[in-house]
Design a protein around this motif. Structure first.
Motif, mmCIF file in Angstrom:
data_model
loop_
_atom_site.group_PDB
_atom_site.id
_atom_site.type_symbol
_atom_site.label_atom_id
_atom_site.label_comp_id
_atom_site.label_asym_id
_atom_site.label_seq_id
_atom_site.Cartn_x
_atom_site.Cartn_y
_atom_site.Cartn_z
ATOM 1 N N LEU A 2 -11.909 10.453 25.812
ATOM 2 C CA LEU A 2 -12.363 11.847 25.817
ATOM 3 C C LEU A 2 -11.454 12.807 25.044
ATOM 4 C CD1 LEU A 2 -13.830 12.265 29.400
ATOM 5 C CD2 LEU A 2 -15.037 11.951 27.249
ATOM 6 N N PRO A 3 -10.121 12.764 25.201
ATOM 7 C CA PRO A 3 -9.304 13.702 24.417
ATOM 8 C C PRO A 3 -9.467 13.525 22.913
ATOM 9 C CG PRO A 3 -7.975 12.731 26.134
ATOM 10 C CD PRO A 3 -9.278 12.005 26.137
ATOM 11 N N ASN A 4 -9.596 12.293 22.466
ATOM 12 C CA ASN A 4 -9.790 12.032 21.046
ATOM 13 C C ASN A 4 -11.120 12.593 20.567
ATOM 14 O OD1 ASN A 4 -8.992 11.103 18.599
ATOM 15 N ND2 ASN A 4 -9.389 8.968 19.014
ATOM 16 N N ALA A 5 -12.173 12.411 21.357
ATOM 17 C CA ALA A 5 -13.494 12.908 20.977
ATOM 18 C C ALA A 5 -13.541 14.429 20.994
ATOM 19 C CB ALA A 5 -14.550 12.337 21.911
ATOM 20 N N ILE A 6 -12.951 15.042 22.014
ATOM 21 C CA ILE A 6 -12.970 16.500 22.125
ATOM 22 C C ILE A 6 -12.143 17.140 21.018
ATOM 23 C CG2 ILE A 6 -12.216 18.434 23.561
ATOM 24 C CD1 ILE A 6 -12.985 16.702 26.000
ATOM 25 N N CYS A 7 -10.972 16.602 20.764
ATOM 26 C CA CYS A 7 -10.110 17.187 19.734
ATOM 27 C C CYS A 7 -10.660 16.968 18.325
ATOM 28 C CB CYS A 7 -8.699 16.627 19.847
ATOM 29 S SG CYS A 7 -7.855 17.193 21.325
ATOM 30 N N THR B 287 -11.839 20.402 15.406
ATOM 31 C CA THR B 287 -11.215 20.631 14.102
ATOM 32 C C THR B 287 -12.197 21.331 13.176
ATOM 33 O OG1 THR B 287 -11.917 18.465 13.318
ATOM 34 C CG2 THR B 287 -9.725 18.628 14.293
ATOM 35 N N ASN B 288 -11.651 21.955 12.163
ATOM 36 C CA ASN B 288 -12.459 22.655 11.178
ATOM 37 C C ASN B 288 -12.898 21.659 10.112
ATOM 38 O OD1 ASN B 288 -13.698 24.530 9.609
ATOM 39 N ND2 ASN B 288 -11.813 25.581 8.978
ATOM 40 N N THR B 289 -14.189 21.435 9.997
ATOM 41 C CA THR B 289 -14.690 20.454 9.029
ATOM 42 C C THR B 289 -15.219 21.113 7.770
ATOM 43 O OG1 THR B 289 -16.857 20.477 10.095
ATOM 44 C CG2 THR B 289 -15.281 18.796 10.818
ATOM 45 N N ASN B 290 -14.950 22.406 7.581
ATOM 46 C CA ASN B 290 -15.413 23.118 6.411
ATOM 47 C C ASN B 290 -14.523 22.777 5.229
ATOM 48 O OD1 ASN B 290 -16.530 24.864 4.604
ATOM 49 N ND2 ASN B 290 -16.104 26.722 5.779
ATOM 50 N N ASP B 291 -15.112 22.205 4.181
ATOM 51 C CA ASP B 291 -14.339 21.806 3.014
ATOM 52 C C ASP B 291 -13.906 22.990 2.165
ATOM 53 O OD1 ASP B 291 -14.501 19.158 3.667
ATOM 54 O OD2 ASP B 291 -16.319 18.815 2.500
ATOM 55 N N PHE B 292 -14.526 24.137 2.340
ATOM 56 C CA PHE B 292 -14.239 25.293 1.507
ATOM 57 C C PHE B 292 -13.187 26.209 2.120
ATOM 58 C CE2 PHE B 292 -18.657 24.084 0.671
ATOM 59 C CZ PHE B 292 -18.501 23.670 -0.637
ATOM 60 N N SER B 293 -12.719 25.899 3.294
ATOM 61 C CA SER B 293 -11.723 26.720 3.968
ATOM 62 C C SER B 293 -10.325 26.251 3.595
ATOM 63 C CB SER B 293 -11.908 26.629 5.485
ATOM 64 O OG SER B 293 -10.884 27.327 6.136
ATOM 65 N N SER C 58 -4.863 19.211 11.797
ATOM 66 C CA SER C 58 -4.352 17.887 12.135
ATOM 67 C C SER C 58 -3.537 17.885 13.421
ATOM 68 C CB SER C 58 -3.523 17.310 10.993
ATOM 69 O OG SER C 58 -2.378 18.110 10.779
ATOM 70 N N ALA C 59 -3.003 19.038 13.808
ATOM 71 C CA ALA C 59 -2.247 19.097 15.054
ATOM 72 C C ALA C 59 -3.155 18.834 16.249
ATOM 73 C CB ALA C 59 -1.561 20.448 15.197
ATOM 74 N N ILE C 60 -4.364 19.324 16.194
ATOM 75 C CA ILE C 60 -5.326 19.097 17.281
ATOM 76 C C ILE C 60 -5.710 17.623 17.336
ATOM 77 C CG2 ILE C 60 -7.634 19.658 18.117
ATOM 78 C CD1 ILE C 60 -7.268 22.419 16.853
ATOM 79 N N ILE C 61 -5.926 17.027 16.191
ATOM 80 C CA ILE C 61 -6.266 15.598 16.146
ATOM 81 C C ILE C 61 -5.102 14.760 16.665
ATOM 82 C CG2 ILE C 61 -6.801 13.670 14.601
ATOM 83 C CD1 ILE C 61 -8.373 15.635 12.881
ATOM 84 N N ASP C 62 -3.881 15.108 16.255
ATOM 85 C CA ASP C 62 -2.704 14.383 16.732
ATOM 86 C C ASP C 62 -2.531 14.521 18.240
ATOM 87 O OD1 ASP C 62 -2.140 13.487 14.220
ATOM 88 O OD2 ASP C 62 -0.636 15.040 13.805
ATOM 89 N N PHE C 63 -2.807 15.714 18.780
ATOM 90 C CA PHE C 63 -2.719 15.907 20.225
ATOM 91 C C PHE C 63 -3.752 15.051 20.957
ATOM 92 C CE2 PHE C 63 -4.011 18.182 24.103
ATOM 93 C CZ PHE C 63 -2.821 18.099 24.799
ATOM 94 N N GLY C 64 -4.961 14.962 20.411
ATOM 95 C CA GLY C 64 -5.993 14.118 21.014
ATOM 96 C C GLY C 64 -5.611 12.652 20.994
ATOM 97 N N ARG C 65 -5.037 12.211 19.886
ATOM 98 C CA ARG C 65 -4.584 10.814 19.805
ATOM 99 C C ARG C 65 -3.423 10.549 20.761
ATOM 100 N NH1 ARG C 65 -4.873 10.402 13.271
ATOM 101 N NH2 ARG C 65 -7.142 10.184 13.144
ATOM 102 N N PHE C 66 -2.535 11.528 20.898
ATOM 103 C CA PHE C 66 -1.420 11.380 21.828
ATOM 104 C C PHE C 66 -1.924 11.249 23.260
ATOM 105 C CE2 PHE C 66 1.492 13.440 24.819
ATOM 106 C CZ PHE C 66 2.580 12.595 24.710
ATOM 107 N N MET C 67 -2.854 12.113 23.658
ATOM 108 C CA MET C 67 -3.379 12.056 25.022
ATOM 109 C C MET C 67 -4.160 10.762 25.265
ATOM 110 S SD MET C 67 -2.147 14.533 26.588
ATOM 111 C CE MET C 67 -3.049 14.351 28.100
ATOM 112 N N THR C 68 -4.900 10.297 24.267
ATOM 113 C CA THR C 68 -5.605 9.027 24.401
ATOM 114 C C THR C 68 -4.623 7.885 24.565
ATOM 115 O OG1 THR C 68 -7.479 9.838 23.108
ATOM 116 C CG2 THR C 68 -7.228 7.458 23.270
ATOM 117 N N GLY C 69 -3.580 7.876 23.745
ATOM 118 C CA GLY C 69 -2.550 6.846 23.874
ATOM 119 C C GLY C 69 -1.844 6.903 25.216
ATOM 120 N N PHE C 70 -1.584 8.122 25.706
ATOM 121 C CA PHE C 70 -0.956 8.277 27.015
ATOM 122 C C PHE C 70 -1.828 7.676 28.111
ATOM 123 C CE2 PHE C 70 -0.672 10.830 30.904
ATOM 124 C CZ PHE C 70 0.638 10.554 31.271
#
Length: 132
Positions: A46-51, A55-61, A67-79
Motif C-alpha cells: 500500500l505505501p508504494n502504491a499510494i506514494c 507523484t507529479n506525472t506531468n512531463d511539462f512541469s 522522487s522523495a515521495i516514491i523513495d518514502f513509499g519504497r522505504f515503508m514497503t521495505g519496512f
C-alpha cells in the motif's frame, strides 16, 4: 505482458499455499500470533502504491519528479516486508511461538507477498498513448 488464465490459476494456487502455511503455523501449535504476518504482507504494497499515485506525472512541469515521495513509499514497503519476517523471529526468540511455527509463518508470508507483487506486475496497465 498479458496475463492468461494459467497465470491467474498459478498465482491463486501459490496464494492459497501461503495462506495455508500461515494458518497451519497458528492452528497446529494453538497460538494465533503468527497470523499477524498476514496483516503486514497485505498492507506492505500500500505505501508504494499510494506514494506512486501522489507523484507529479506531468512531463511539462519543471517542479521536480517527486522522487522523495516514491523513495518514502519504497522505504515503508521495505519496512513492512522486513517486519513480516522479523516478527515471527522475534516471537520465536521470546519463546511465544515454536521454531516450526516461525519457519512456516515466514515461508507462508513470503509466498503471500510474492503473489501480491506478481498480481500487480501482471495486471498493471501501461499508458503508451504518447509513444509513437
Amino acid at each position: 505482458m498479458a496475463a492468461g488464465l494459467k497465470t491467474i490459476i498459478a498465482l491463486s494456487f501459490v496464494l492459497a499455499i501461503g495462506f495455508l502455511l500461515v494458518i497451519l503455523s497458528s492452528a497446529l501449535f494453538k497460538n494465533y500470533l503468527p497470523l499477524l504476518v498476514v496483516a503486514t504482507y497485505v498492507v506492505a504494497p500500500l505505501p508504494n502504491a499510494i506514494c506512486s499515485r501522489c507523484t507529479n506525472t506531468n512531463d511539462f512541469s519543471a517542479d521536480g519528479d517527486g522522487s522523495a515521495i516514491i523513495d518514502f513509499g519504497r522505504f515503508m514497503t521495505g519496512f513492512l516486508v522486513v517486519m513480516g519476517i522479523a516478527l515471527p523471529v522475534m516471537l520465536a526468540h521470546c519463546g511465544v511461538i515454536t521454531i516450526a511455527a516461525m519457519v512456516m509463518s515466514i515461508i507462508g508470508g513470503l509466498l503471500i507477498y510474492a503473489t501480491i507483487i506478481s498480481f500487480t506486475m501482471f495486471f498493471q496497465e501501461e499508458n503508451d498513448w504518447y509513444s509513437g
